[in-house]
Scaffold this motif. Structure first.
Motif, short mmCIF file in Angstrom:
data_model
loop_
_atom_site.label_atom_id
_atom_site.label_comp_id
_atom_site.label_asym_id
_atom_site.label_seq_id
_atom_site.Cartn_x
_atom_site.Cartn_y
_atom_site.Cartn_z
N THR A 4 29.64 28.39 52.77
CA THR A 4 29.33 28.01 54.15
C THR A 4 30.22 28.80 55.10
OG1 THR A 4 30.90 26.19 54.07
CG2 THR A 4 28.62 25.67 53.53
N LYS A 5 29.64 29.14 56.22
CA LYS A 5 30.41 29.85 57.24
C LYS A 5 31.30 28.86 57.98
CE LYS A 5 27.15 33.47 58.59
NZ LYS A 5 26.38 33.97 59.73
N PRO A 6 32.49 29.34 58.36
CA PRO A 6 33.31 28.45 59.19
C PRO A 6 32.62 28.24 60.53
CG PRO A 6 34.35 30.60 58.94
CD PRO A 6 33.11 30.59 58.09
N PRO A 7 32.85 27.11 61.15
CA PRO A 7 32.19 26.86 62.43
C PRO A 7 32.62 27.89 63.48
CG PRO A 7 33.84 25.17 61.95
CD PRO A 7 33.73 26.05 60.75
N THR A 8 31.68 28.29 64.29
CA THR A 8 31.95 29.25 65.37
C THR A 8 32.62 28.50 66.51
OG1 THR A 8 29.97 30.48 64.75
CG2 THR A 8 30.90 30.93 66.92
N PRO A 9 33.75 29.04 67.01
CA PRO A 9 34.41 28.36 68.13
C PRO A 9 33.48 28.30 69.35
CG PRO A 9 35.79 30.12 67.24
CD PRO A 9 34.44 30.23 66.60
N SER A 10 33.63 27.26 70.11
CA SER A 10 32.78 27.11 71.30
C SER A 10 33.17 28.16 72.33
CB SER A 10 32.97 25.71 71.90
OG SER A 10 34.27 25.61 72.48
N SER A 13 36.43 27.21 74.00
CA SER A 13 37.65 27.45 73.23
C SER A 13 37.94 28.95 73.14
CB SER A 13 37.58 26.82 71.85
OG SER A 13 36.62 27.45 71.05
N GLN A 14 36.90 29.78 73.08
CA GLN A 14 37.10 31.23 73.08
C GLN A 14 37.68 31.69 74.42
OE1 GLN A 14 33.50 33.31 72.02
NE2 GLN A 14 33.22 32.09 70.17
#
Length: 86
Positions: A4-10, A13-14
């Motif tokens: 599974t891919k790690p969750p993409t930061p919002s 948050s970026q």
């Protein structure tokens, strides 16, 4: 086993991280300017280029006082930072 891919930061948050990184860079630049100004002020005060501090102490042109010690520390820090920037 599935990967599974790690969750993409919002986006928020970026953005927050970019602003924090920018603030750190600005603080670093200001610190380097302050450090450079202090080194130049010591050179003017003592009439000796920073590159000759140790030689001047060794040959008696300069006494190793608290101010001279601070100058040495500032000069060394500035020199090391310049090396890292290359």
């Amino acid at each position: 086993m599935a990967t599974t891919k790690p969750p993409t930061p919002s986006l928020q948050s970026q953005t927050d991280q970019l602003l924090a990184d920018h603030a750190a860079v600005v603080r670093y630049i200001e610190f380097m300017r302050t450090l450079q100004a202090r080194v130049l002020a010591y050179e003017a005060q003592f009439g000796i280029p920073s590159s000759e501090i140790h030689e001047a102490i060794d040959d008696g042109r300069l006494r190793e006082t608290f101010d001279v010690t601070k100058w040495i520390m500032d000069f060394e820090m500035l020199s090391q930072a310049k090396l890292l920037e290359q």
